[in-house]
Enzyme design. Structure first.
Site, PDB file in Angstrom:
ATOM      1  N   ARG A  72       0.851  -1.189   0.000  1.00  0.00           N
ATOM      2  CA  ARG A  72       0.000   0.000   0.000  1.00  0.00           C
ATOM      3  C   ARG A  72       0.893   1.247   0.000  1.00  0.00           C
ATOM      4  NH1 ARG A  72      -1.930   0.965   4.386  1.00  0.00           N
ATOM      5  NH2 ARG A  72      -1.356  -0.778   5.702  1.00  0.00           N
ATOM      6  N   TYR A 201      -1.024  -3.856  -7.170  1.00  0.00           N
ATOM      7  CA  TYR A 201      -0.835  -4.547  -5.892  1.00  0.00           C
ATOM      8  C   TYR A 201      -2.123  -4.565  -5.063  1.00  0.00           C
ATOM      9  CZ  TYR A 201      -0.019  -5.413  -1.076  1.00  0.00           C
ATOM     10  OH  TYR A 201      -0.172  -5.915   0.183  1.00  0.00           O
ATOM     11  N   LYS A 210      -9.461  -2.221   1.814  1.00  0.00           N
ATOM     12  CA  LYS A 210      -9.155  -1.041   2.631  1.00  0.00           C
ATOM     13  C   LYS A 210      -9.919   0.191   2.129  1.00  0.00           C
ATOM     14  CE  LYS A 210      -6.032  -3.281   4.984  1.00  0.00           C
ATOM     15  NZ  LYS A 210      -6.340  -3.740   6.349  1.00  0.00           N
ATOM     16  N   HIS A 230     -10.981  -1.666  11.708  1.00  0.00           N
ATOM     17  CA  HIS A 230      -9.870  -2.529  11.302  1.00  0.00           C
ATOM     18  C   HIS A 230      -9.707  -3.623  12.360  1.00  0.00           C
ATOM     19  CE1 HIS A 230      -5.351  -2.560   9.899  1.00  0.00           C
ATOM     20  NE2 HIS A 230      -6.044  -3.520   9.337  1.00  0.00           N
ATOM     21  N   SER A 252      -1.377  -2.926  11.488  1.00  0.00           N
ATOM     22  CA  SER A 252      -0.928  -3.905  10.490  1.00  0.00           C
ATOM     23  C   SER A 252       0.320  -4.613  11.016  1.00  0.00           C
ATOM     24  CB  SER A 252      -0.600  -3.206   9.169  1.00  0.00           C
ATOM     25  OG  SER A 252      -1.706  -2.439   8.747  1.00  0.00           O
ATOM     26  N   CYS A 254       0.687  -6.965  13.304  1.00  0.00           N
ATOM     27  CA  CYS A 254       0.762  -7.304  14.734  1.00  0.00           C
ATOM     28  C   CYS A 254       0.053  -8.628  15.026  1.00  0.00           C
ATOM     29  CB  CYS A 254       0.149  -6.205  15.587  1.00  0.00           C
ATOM     30  SG  CYS A 254       1.203  -4.753  15.760  1.00  0.00           S
ATOM     31  N   GLY A 255      -0.287  -9.393  13.986  1.00  0.00           N
ATOM     32  CA  GLY A 255      -0.804 -10.746  14.225  1.00  0.00           C
ATOM     33  C   GLY A 255      -2.316 -10.864  14.322  1.00  0.00           C
ATOM     34  N   THR A 257      -4.394 -11.860  11.935  1.00  0.00           N
ATOM     35  CA  THR A 257      -4.818 -13.118  11.301  1.00  0.00           C
ATOM     36  C   THR A 257      -4.500 -14.296  12.226  1.00  0.00           C
ATOM     37  OG1 THR A 257      -4.424 -12.102   9.157  1.00  0.00           O
ATOM     38  CG2 THR A 257      -4.626 -14.487   9.173  1.00  0.00           C
ATOM     39  N   ASP A 281      -9.617  -9.188   9.506  1.00  0.00           N
ATOM     40  CA  ASP A 281      -9.069  -7.852   9.201  1.00  0.00           C
ATOM     41  C   ASP A 281     -10.064  -6.710   9.369  1.00  0.00           C
ATOM     42  OD1 ASP A 281      -6.795  -6.320   8.349  1.00  0.00           O
ATOM     43  OD2 ASP A 281      -7.707  -6.091   6.384  1.00  0.00           O
ATOM     44  N   ARG A 379       1.884 -12.299  -0.241  1.00  0.00           N
ATOM     45  CA  ARG A 379       0.534 -12.567   0.271  1.00  0.00           C
ATOM     46  C   ARG A 379      -0.056 -13.876  -0.250  1.00  0.00           C
ATOM     47  NH1 ARG A 379      -1.873  -8.335   3.608  1.00  0.00           N
ATOM     48  NH2 ARG A 379      -0.269  -6.749   3.640  1.00  0.00           N
ATOM     49  N   ARG A 410       2.306  -3.119  19.741  1.00  0.00           N
ATOM     50  CA  ARG A 410       3.600  -3.752  19.977  1.00  0.00           C
ATOM     51  C   ARG A 410       4.388  -2.812  20.871  1.00  0.00           C
ATOM     52  NH1 ARG A 410       6.628  -7.527  16.724  1.00  0.00           N
ATOM     53  NH2 ARG A 410       4.992  -8.077  15.266  1.00  0.00           N
ATOM     54  N   ASN A 507      -2.275 -17.051  23.735  1.00  0.00           N
ATOM     55  CA  ASN A 507      -3.082 -15.834  23.912  1.00  0.00           C
ATOM     56  C   ASN A 507      -4.504 -16.175  24.359  1.00  0.00           C
ATOM     57  OD1 ASN A 507      -0.920 -14.248  23.230  1.00  0.00           O
ATOM     58  ND2 ASN A 507      -1.449 -14.150  21.054  1.00  0.00           N
TER      59      ASN A 507
HETATM   60  C1  OXD Z   1      -2.936  -4.138   6.295  1.00  0.00           C
HETATM   61  C2  OXD Z   1      -3.481  -5.297   5.579  1.00  0.00           C
HETATM   62  O1  OXD Z   1      -1.969  -3.532   5.826  1.00  0.00           O
HETATM   63  O2  OXD Z   1      -4.423  -5.913   6.108  1.00  0.00           O
HETATM   64  O3  OXD Z   1      -3.470  -3.803   7.357  1.00  0.00           O
HETATM   65  O4  OXD Z   1      -3.013  -5.613   4.463  1.00  0.00           O
HETATM   66 MN    MN Z   2      -5.235  -4.892   7.812  1.00  0.00          MN
END
Ligand code: OXD
Ligand code: MN
Length: 597
Positions: A72, A201, A210, A230, A252, A254-255, A257, A281, A379, A410, A507
């Site tokens: 992005r 992309y 997004k 988000h 983005s 930071c885990g 998914t 997401d 990706r 983080r 977690n």
């Molecule tokens: C982000 C994504 O950048 O989900 O947050 O791709």
């Molecule tokens: Mn995202």
């Protein structure tokens, strides 16, 4: 193929865009398998897509973007509201008239010699009262095939949409020359319009994600009394079969998914706990007028996940999700394009590798020389329904009721493992001050705090001061039904720079405490920043490396660091001027006072 809809608003807009872009041909995407197969074959024949071994990875293909086009581009992303003030201090802004005047000549004839694909898509289950529709025009088969995975695409979308509605987002994408200097990702919130040019992309061109589901939708939500966030959404099923839902916002990378697809530790699975993924997401949230609670849908239909770092330990469910019908972008190839590989997948980089730009290399030697095989932002685009733990409620048009909202970042030292906000207003303050520290892996200085309110900094389609106001308003409307708000930090470091918390599946132990708090089943300790767990209330069963003392360290609040945090927040808040709601200043002063006690 002629138009698939009688809707005059759609048809008029598409006719205008045809006149502007001048395609050789127009193809209306129906979502039918035969049409998609033929497009895939066409892209395979031109090299836009690359075949993978269909026995090992059935239905999977590979795509390589231009080297200058792998992420992005925040500096080329614009919110073109009529008033500059409405875009706020955190967005790039340009007057819409000026931006249309600049981009229209670039789109003029941009599809010459190319095909225009018309993609009707629904964000959210087709026909759900929480869903919204968009139409994306593109000259890229890669975009078509990704959109089919990431959103609900097809003729049924027109039916749900009706013959007269004008409530659809008009998305125009053109690859043009992938010219970095003339790349624009532009949102016109007041016109329900997104224009993207000179990129191929994902985040810049899959305009449902997004651009629509966050930037345009956050603006729509402000006007229509709902929220586009988000956030991942997950369900925790208890041994008695009851499922409680949590949504969580992290910046983005930071885990999100990984948390969304978490596999609980044995001590939980043995008792019958399960985690179900609703989304990884984006969440759209709205108060249900019948029971007054906040419900969420995942507007997406697939996962556009970062490949590097995904492995059997970090996220087995994501790995399973991309075993079939997946598009891989910019990862490394193995054995003459048979399969895929990325850093962190396993310890065996392929000897016969093709790195992501297309150079054939010896993988282990290449890595030993300090280079990477997969692009760090490579990706997988995988259908959500492939996910072994996809929630049974994934397609529920009413969404799922949210018990807890979790913010996180983080932070090396400041933020404890978990704490609970005192109430919604304080929780909005906690979300608005969310931050992450840069790590050695990212370019620039290490340990620099980047504020990312609600993880929406790059994605809020209007003034963030007004966005905070909107949060406070929704909280008032929810009243006693408001979800409880928490903050977590999986990334606290000890004095030797080691992570203090094991993270990943463990977690679950923190989610367990969070849900117990939502049910008033466990006490907490009040401290200046919120409610902290009693250390003995974090379940450590089966976690040999952790002791009650290490939990105490993880929950420790360093007053000097928090006093510095207050100074830092004041500086950040100053950006928003008089559009920062006074409630947040009140919360900041209250925190300052509690710290001085
Ligand atoms: C982000 C994504 O950048 O989900 O947050 O791709
Ligand atoms: Mn995202």
């Amino acid at each position: 193929m002629t138009s698939q809809t009688k809707n005059p608003n759609v048809n008029a807009w598409i006719e205008d865009m045809i006149a502007l872009t001048k395609p050789d041909k127009v193809v209306w995407i129906t979502g039918e398998k035969a049409q998609l197969d033929s497009l895939r074959n066409e892209a395979l024949s031109t090299g836009e897509l690359i075949h993978l071994n269909q026995e090992e990875l059935p239905g999977c293909v590979y795509h390589r973007t231009a080297v200058n086009d792998v992420a992005r581009v925040e500096d080329r992303t614009f919110i073109c509201s009529r008033s500059k003030d409405d875009a706020g201090p955190t967005n790039n802004w340009c007057d819409p008239k000026e931006m249309y005047a600049k981009l229209t000549p670039m789109y003029d004839g941009a599809y010459k010699g190319r095909t225009m694909y018309v993609i009707p898509y629904s964000m959210g289950p087709v026909g759900s009262p929480l869903s919204k529709i968009g139409v994306e025009l593109t000259d890229s088969i890669y975009v078509v095939l990704n959109m089919v995975i990431m959103t609900r695409v097809g003729t049924e979308v027109w039916e749900a949409f009706g013959d007269t509605s004008n409530d659809f987002v008009r998305c125009l994408h053109a690859k043009l020359n992938i010219d970095k200097e003339n790349r624009y990702i532009v949102h016109f919130p007041e016109d329900n319009t997104i224009w993207s040019i000179n990129s191929g992309y994902g985040g810049n061109v899959l305009l449902g994600k997004k651009c629509f589901a966050l930037r345009i939708a956050s603006y729509q939500g402000k006007n229509e009394d709902w929220m586009a966030e988000h956030m991942l959404i997950l369900g925790v099923e208890k041994p008695n079969g009851e499922v409680k839902y949590i949504s969580a916002a992290f910046p983005s990378a930071c885990g999100k998914t990984n948390l969304a697809m978490l596999i609980p530790p044995k001590t939980y699975t043995e008792k019958g706990y399960k985690v179900w993924t609703v989304g990884d997401d984006i969440a759209w949230l709205r108060q249900n007028k019948k029971d007054g609670k906040l419900y969420a849908i995942n507007p997406e239909f697939g996962f556009f996940g970062v490949a590097p770092g995904t492995n059997a330990k970090s996220n087995l469910n994501a790995l399973q999700s991309c075993k079939k019908d997946t598009i891989f972008t910019n990862v490394a190839l193995n054995n003459d394009n048979e399969t895929v590989w990325w850093e962190g997948l396993d310890k065996n980089p392929p000897v016969n590798a093709t790195e992501w730009t297309g150079i054939k290399v010896n993988g282990p030697e290449w890595i030993a020389s300090g280079k990477v095989l997969a692009n760090p932002n490579s990706r997988f685009t995988a259908p959500a329904l492939n996910c072994p733990c996809i929630s049974k409620e994934f397609d529920n048009p009413q969404g799922v009721p949210i018990s807890a909202i979790v913010f996180g970042g983080r932070r090396a030292k400041t933020a404890p493992l978990v704490y609970q906000a005192f109430n919604w207003q304080h929780g909005t303050f906690v979300g608005s001050t969310m931050a992450s520290e840069t790590t050695a892996a990212a370019a620039g200085a290490v340990g620099v705090v980047r504020r990312d309110p609600m993880a929406m900094l790059p994605f809020c389609g209007y003034h963030m001061g007004d966005y905070f106001k909107h949060w406070l308003k929704i909280g008032k409307e929810l009243g006693a039904n408001a979800p409880k708000i928490f903050h977590v930090n999986w990334f606290k470091l000890d004095d030797n720079g080691h992570f203090m918390w094991p993270g990943f599946g463990d977690n679950m132990r923190v989610l367990d405490w969070i849900l117990q708090r939502c049910e008033d089943a466990v006490d907490a300790v009040e401290c200046p920043i919120g409610y902290l767990p009693k250390p003995e209330d974090i379940n450590l069963d089966g976690l040999e490396e952790m002791t009650i003392d290490s939990i105490k360290d993880l929950l420790n609040i360093d007053k000097a660091l928090w006093t510095q945090e207050v100074v830092n927040i004041k500086e950040f808040y100053a950006k928003f001027g008089n559009r920062l709601p006074n409630e947040l200043n009140v919360e900041l002063s209250a925190l300052e006072k509690r710290l001085q006690k």
